[in-house]
Design an enzyme around this catalytic site. Structure first.
Site, PDB file in Angstrom:
ATOM      1  N   SER A   1     -50.711  46.230  -7.613  1.00 12.88           N
ATOM      2  CA  SER A   1     -49.369  45.715  -7.841  1.00 12.88           C
ATOM      3  C   SER A   1     -49.235  44.249  -7.406  1.00 12.88           C
ATOM      4  CB  SER A   1     -48.348  46.612  -7.141  1.00 12.88           C
ATOM      5  OG  SER A   1     -47.046  46.340  -7.587  1.00 12.88           O
TER       6      SER A   1
ATOM      7  N   ASP B   1     -44.466  46.186 -13.307  1.00 11.52           N
ATOM      8  CA  ASP B   1     -43.412  47.140 -12.946  1.00 11.52           C
ATOM      9  C   ASP B   1     -42.311  46.480 -12.117  1.00 11.52           C
ATOM     10  OD1 ASP B   1     -44.714  46.875 -10.510  1.00 11.52           O
ATOM     11  OD2 ASP B   1     -44.890  49.026 -10.123  1.00 11.52           O
TER      12      ASP B   1
ATOM     13  N   ASP C   1     -49.033  44.317 -12.599  1.00 10.68           N
ATOM     14  CA  ASP C   1     -49.002  45.553 -13.377  1.00 10.68           C
ATOM     15  C   ASP C   1     -47.662  45.772 -14.081  1.00 10.68           C
ATOM     16  OD1 ASP C   1     -47.771  46.084 -10.884  1.00 10.68           O
ATOM     17  OD2 ASP C   1     -48.121  48.236 -11.101  1.00 10.68           O
TER      18      ASP C   1
END
Length: 348
Positions: A105, A253, A251
């Protein structure tokens, strides 16, 4: 650096002594344990979707994950480069039993991680995570014989399907966006945002400039979307007279925005802005974790809904959202969860 083990997976730094960072042995152990759990619970041939973000270590670690899952008898659908929300949706779309993505992340490039998802494309539960850790502690894994090894197939279409699903949401007015003539600048930090955002922008007829989209895995700056890390994006927004600056993490998100004057909108307000829009169309409940801004509660009450707080952690936010039938939720780090699409943080 220490290894960080949690109920949803494991992350750590590379290049450490064995057992002191994220190493190949740990990756194989976690994957064998996950496959063992799935086989024990499903009593049938299982299918797992596997993908990775743009990190340099991702290709090598992905091959380990795929091989370990197949050795345990699981069929693998390999996506290659993807985003976390895309992989979550790929699990649902392919009717797979689980998913695994390699991504750390917002952590720097010397980190990587394994994140595990259930058949609903959601982070595994605390109970499943506990069982996973117990199997690893005991080194108790089920492997397949030569007649029952898992197969492998490749599918790189899920990003297009993900964007299509977003654009088919009733709340999205594609014509209004296309007619507005927007120009945006997006910082994709040399990771998979550089693959999915152009698909989205092209579909919406939004003109755009992508920065940091060449040397995958070599992050142009610290991935944490803080003002001091987004100075290049701010400058590009002003220099190009853009309507908006967009920053996604490796990533995809988490989402942070830059205003047209180059000032940061603030990732803690990404969810608030999204909730304001959603609640304008449908009054309902909202959820965020305890470390999020008070602003979400304020705007929810103003719109006539009820606000609920959850413990920190995406799985806790999702569980609370289901419990109170929330129309939107997320975290104050730029992570928005819109159940009409799927129960996962999604910058797209």
């Amino acid at each position: 650096m220490p290894i960080i083990k949690s109920i949803s997976g494991i992350r750590g730094t590379l290049g450490e002594k064995m057992g002191e960072g994220l190493d190949p042995v740990l990756i194989v152990q976690y994957c064998l344990a996950f496959a063992t759990l799935l086989k024990t619970e499903n009593k049938k041939k299982i299918t797992v979707v596997v993908g990775r973000d743009g990190r340099v270590s991702g290709e090598i670690f992905e091959s380990l994950v795929v091989s370990a899952m197949r050795a345990a008898g699981a069929d693998v659908i390999q996506t290659g480069y993807t985003t976390t929300p895309t992989l979550e949706m790929a699990v649902i779309m392919s009717k797979a039993d689980a998913g695994i993505i390699l991504t750390a992340s917002h952590n720097p490039a010397n980190w990587n991680a394994l994140k595990f998802f259930n058949k609903n494309g959601e982070f595994i539960s605390p109970e499943t995570g506990k069982k996973l850790l117990e199997l690893i502690e005991k080194n108790d894994f089920i492997c397949a014989d030569e007649k029952n090894l898992g197969s492998i197939s490749y599918d790189d279409t899920f990003m297009h399907k993900h964007v299509e699903a977003v654009l088919n949401l009733p709340i999205i007015n594609k014509k209004a966006i296309a007619d507005a003539g927007f120009f945006v600048v997006a910082d994709v930090i040399n990771s998979t945002g550089g693959l999915i955002l152009p698909i989205l922008f092209d579909a919406l007829n939004v003109k755009y400039k992508i920065i940091n989209n060449s040397d995958y895995g070599k992050f142009a700056h610290n991935p944490e979307p803080l003002p001091q890390h987004l100075t290049e994006l701010s400058s590009e927004v002003v220099a190009n007279k853009a309507d908006l600056g967009i920053s996604v993490d490796p990533d995809v998100d988490r989402l942070a925005l830059i205003c047209e004057n180059g000032e940061m909108f603030g990732e803690e307000y990404t969810l608030v802005a999204a909730a304001d829009f959603v609640l304008s169309h449908k009054i309902g409940n909202t959820v965020s974790n305890l470390s999020s801004s008070q602003a979400l509660k304020d705007i929810t009450l103003q719109k006539g809904g009820k606000y609920y707080a959850s413990a920190v952690g995406e799985v806790n936010v999702v569980n609370k959202m289901k419990e109170v039938d929330a129309v939107i939720g997320g975290e104050g780090n730029g992570g928005v969860i819109y159940p009409e699409l799927h129960y996962g943080r999604d910058a797209v």
